[in-house]
Design an enzyme around this catalytic site. Structure first.
Site, PDB file in Angstrom:
ATOM      1  N   ASP A  37      -9.459  45.465  -0.339  1.00  0.00           N
ATOM      2  CA  ASP A  37     -10.534  46.092  -1.116  1.00  0.00           C
ATOM      3  C   ASP A  37     -10.073  46.206  -2.578  1.00  0.00           C
ATOM      4  OD1 ASP A  37     -12.687  47.575  -1.997  1.00  0.00           O
ATOM      5  OD2 ASP A  37     -12.096  49.428  -0.987  1.00  0.00           O
TER       6      ASP A  37
ATOM      7  N   GLY B 228      -5.008  49.340  11.109  1.00  0.00           N
ATOM      8  CA  GLY B 228      -6.169  48.456  11.093  1.00  0.00           C
ATOM      9  C   GLY B 228      -5.920  47.035  11.550  1.00  0.00           C
TER      10      GLY B 228
ATOM     11  N   ARG C 253     -12.399  52.054  15.599  1.00  0.00           N
ATOM     12  CA  ARG C 253     -11.455  50.931  15.556  1.00  0.00           C
ATOM     13  C   ARG C 253     -11.655  50.003  16.751  1.00  0.00           C
ATOM     14  NH1 ARG C 253      -7.517  52.095  11.651  1.00  0.00           N
ATOM     15  NH2 ARG C 253      -6.880  54.257  11.461  1.00  0.00           N
TER      16      ARG C 253
ATOM     17  N   GLU D 190      -3.460  41.772   7.550  1.00  0.00           N
ATOM     18  CA  GLU D 190      -4.194  42.961   7.109  1.00  0.00           C
ATOM     19  C   GLU D 190      -5.649  42.861   7.584  1.00  0.00           C
ATOM     20  OE1 GLU D 190      -4.358  45.850   6.342  1.00  0.00           O
ATOM     21  OE2 GLU D 190      -4.274  46.287   4.205  1.00  0.00           O
TER      22      GLU D 190
ATOM     23  N   ASP E  15     -11.484  51.868  10.652  1.00  0.00           N
ATOM     24  CA  ASP E  15     -11.958  53.170  11.136  1.00  0.00           C
ATOM     25  C   ASP E  15     -12.795  53.916  10.115  1.00  0.00           C
ATOM     26  OD1 ASP E  15      -9.734  53.751   9.332  1.00  0.00           O
ATOM     27  OD2 ASP E  15      -9.879  55.802  10.068  1.00  0.00           O
TER      28      ASP E  15
HETATM   29  P1  5GP Z   1      -7.013  48.531  -0.717  1.00  0.00           P
HETATM   30  O1  5GP Z   1      -5.648  49.042  -1.023  1.00  0.00           O
HETATM   31  O2  5GP Z   1      -7.143  47.034  -0.853  1.00  0.00           O
HETATM   32  O3  5GP Z   1      -8.080  49.274  -1.469  1.00  0.00           O
HETATM   33  O4  5GP Z   1      -7.353  48.939   0.727  1.00  0.00           O
HETATM   34  C1  5GP Z   1      -6.797  48.437   1.849  1.00  0.00           C
HETATM   35  C2  5GP Z   1      -7.009  49.417   2.967  1.00  0.00           C
HETATM   36  O5  5GP Z   1      -8.130  50.279   2.722  1.00  0.00           O
HETATM   37  C3  5GP Z   1      -7.342  48.676   4.238  1.00  0.00           C
HETATM   38  O6  5GP Z   1      -6.200  48.355   4.959  1.00  0.00           O
HETATM   39  C4  5GP Z   1      -8.204  49.666   4.968  1.00  0.00           C
HETATM   40  O7  5GP Z   1      -7.402  50.540   5.704  1.00  0.00           O
HETATM   41  C5  5GP Z   1      -8.880  50.444   3.880  1.00  0.00           C
HETATM   42  N1  5GP Z   1     -10.275  49.934   3.628  1.00  0.00           N
HETATM   43  C6  5GP Z   1     -10.719  49.221   2.581  1.00  0.00           C
HETATM   44  N2  5GP Z   1     -12.035  48.944   2.696  1.00  0.00           N
HETATM   45  C7  5GP Z   1     -12.429  49.496   3.867  1.00  0.00           C
HETATM   46  C8  5GP Z   1     -13.680  49.549   4.563  1.00  0.00           C
HETATM   47  O8  5GP Z   1     -14.720  49.028   4.169  1.00  0.00           O
HETATM   48  N3  5GP Z   1     -13.672  50.221   5.744  1.00  0.00           N
HETATM   49  C9  5GP Z   1     -12.557  50.816   6.267  1.00  0.00           C
HETATM   50  N4  5GP Z   1     -12.691  51.420   7.423  1.00  0.00           N
HETATM   51  N5  5GP Z   1     -11.376  50.791   5.634  1.00  0.00           N
HETATM   52  C10 5GP Z   1     -11.306  50.123   4.458  1.00  0.00           C
END
Ligand code: 5GP
Length: 180
Positions: A103, A44, A165, A99, A159
Site C-alpha cells: 500500500d 497476512g 483473514r 507479502e 484482516d
Molecule cells: P504498507 O506499509 O505498504 O502501507 O502496508 C503494508 C501492510 O498494510 C500490509 O501487509 C497489510 O497488513 C496492511 N494493508 C495495506 N492495505 C491494506 C488493505 O487494504 N487491507 C488490509 N486488511 N490491510 C492492508
C-alpha cells in the site's frame, strides 16, 4: 456468514489460484540455482505464501517474520514494528519476501533495507496485491499478483481487526462494518 459483510469480491478464489501458478512459474525460472530464502510477513502472508510455494519448483527454504503496521484500523500507521524476528540468517542469501499487499510501501521499504543491511545477496518482493495509488514511499515489487484500486480490502490473509483473514477470496468490506 462472513460474506454478508462483504460489499464486493475483488479477486476470486479461482483468480488467486491462477495468480499463484503464474507467479510460481516465473519465480521458478528466475531463481534457478539460487536456492531462495522465502520470507513471509505475518500474519497476512499465510494463505498466499502457502498457495504460492506449492507452485515453486526449486530447492528453497521458508522463514516467517512478524511485522505490523495497521494496529487494528483501516489505514497504515507510519510505524513499522517487528513483532517476530527471523530465526535464520539472511547473509549471502537470495531473499524473496512474500507479502499480502503493498500500500504505502513503507513496510517493504523498511524490511528490504533491513535485510540488505543484514547481508542478503538480493532482496525481492512477491505480493498478491498492489495498491500503487496508496504509495507514500517509492517502492516497486518485482512480482505482483494483481493491481487493485485504493480501497480497504479483506480476506485471503488480510484482516480488519484480526477478522476475515480466513475468507477464501479478497473483497471490499462494507463501510458499515468499520463505522460501527
Ligand atoms: P504498507 O506499509 O505498504 O502501507 O502496508 C503494508 C501492510 O498494510 C500490509 O501487509 C497489510 O497488513 C496492511 N494493508 C495495506 N492495505 C491494506 C488493505 O487494504 N487491507 C488490509 N486488511 N490491510 C492492508
Amino acid at each position: 456468514m462472513l460474506e454478508k459483510d462483504i460489499e464486493k469480491i475483488l479477486v476470486s478464489e479461482k483468480q488467486i489460484e491462477e495468480i499463484c501458478v503464474r507467479l510460481g512459474k516465473q519465480i521458478t525460472e528466475d531463481y534457478q540455482g539460487k536456492d531462495p530464502l522465502i520470507i513471509g510477513l505475518l500474519k497476512g502472508c499465510m494463505p498466499f505464501m502457502a498457495q504460492l510455494i506449492k507452485n515453486i519448483d526449486l530447492y528453497c527454504e521458508i522463514e516467517l517474520m512478524g511485522v505490523s503496521s495497521y494496529h487494528g484500523g483501516i489505514s497504515s500507521s507510519s510505524d513499522v514494528k517487528i513483532t517476530k524476528d527471523l530465526d535464520a540468517s539472511v547473509s549471502h542469501r537470495h531473499v524473496l519476501i512474500a507479502e499480502d499487499i503493498v500500500d504505502t510501501g513503507k513496510t517493504l521499504d523498511v524490511i528490504t533495507k533491513l535485510l540488505l543491511h543484514r547481508g542478503a545477496a538480493s532482496v525481492e518482493v512477491v505480493t498478491l496485491l498492489d495498491k500503487p495509488e496508496g504509495r507514500i514511499v517509492p517502492f516497486t515489487p518485482k512480482y505482483v499478483g494483481t493491481v487493485i484500486p485504493k480501497a480497504f480490502v479483506v480476506g485471503y490473509g488480510l484482516d480488519y481487526d484480526e477478522r476475515y483473514r480466513n475468507l477464501p477470496y479478497v473483497g471490499i468490506l462494507k463501510a458499515e462494518v468499520y463505522k460501527k
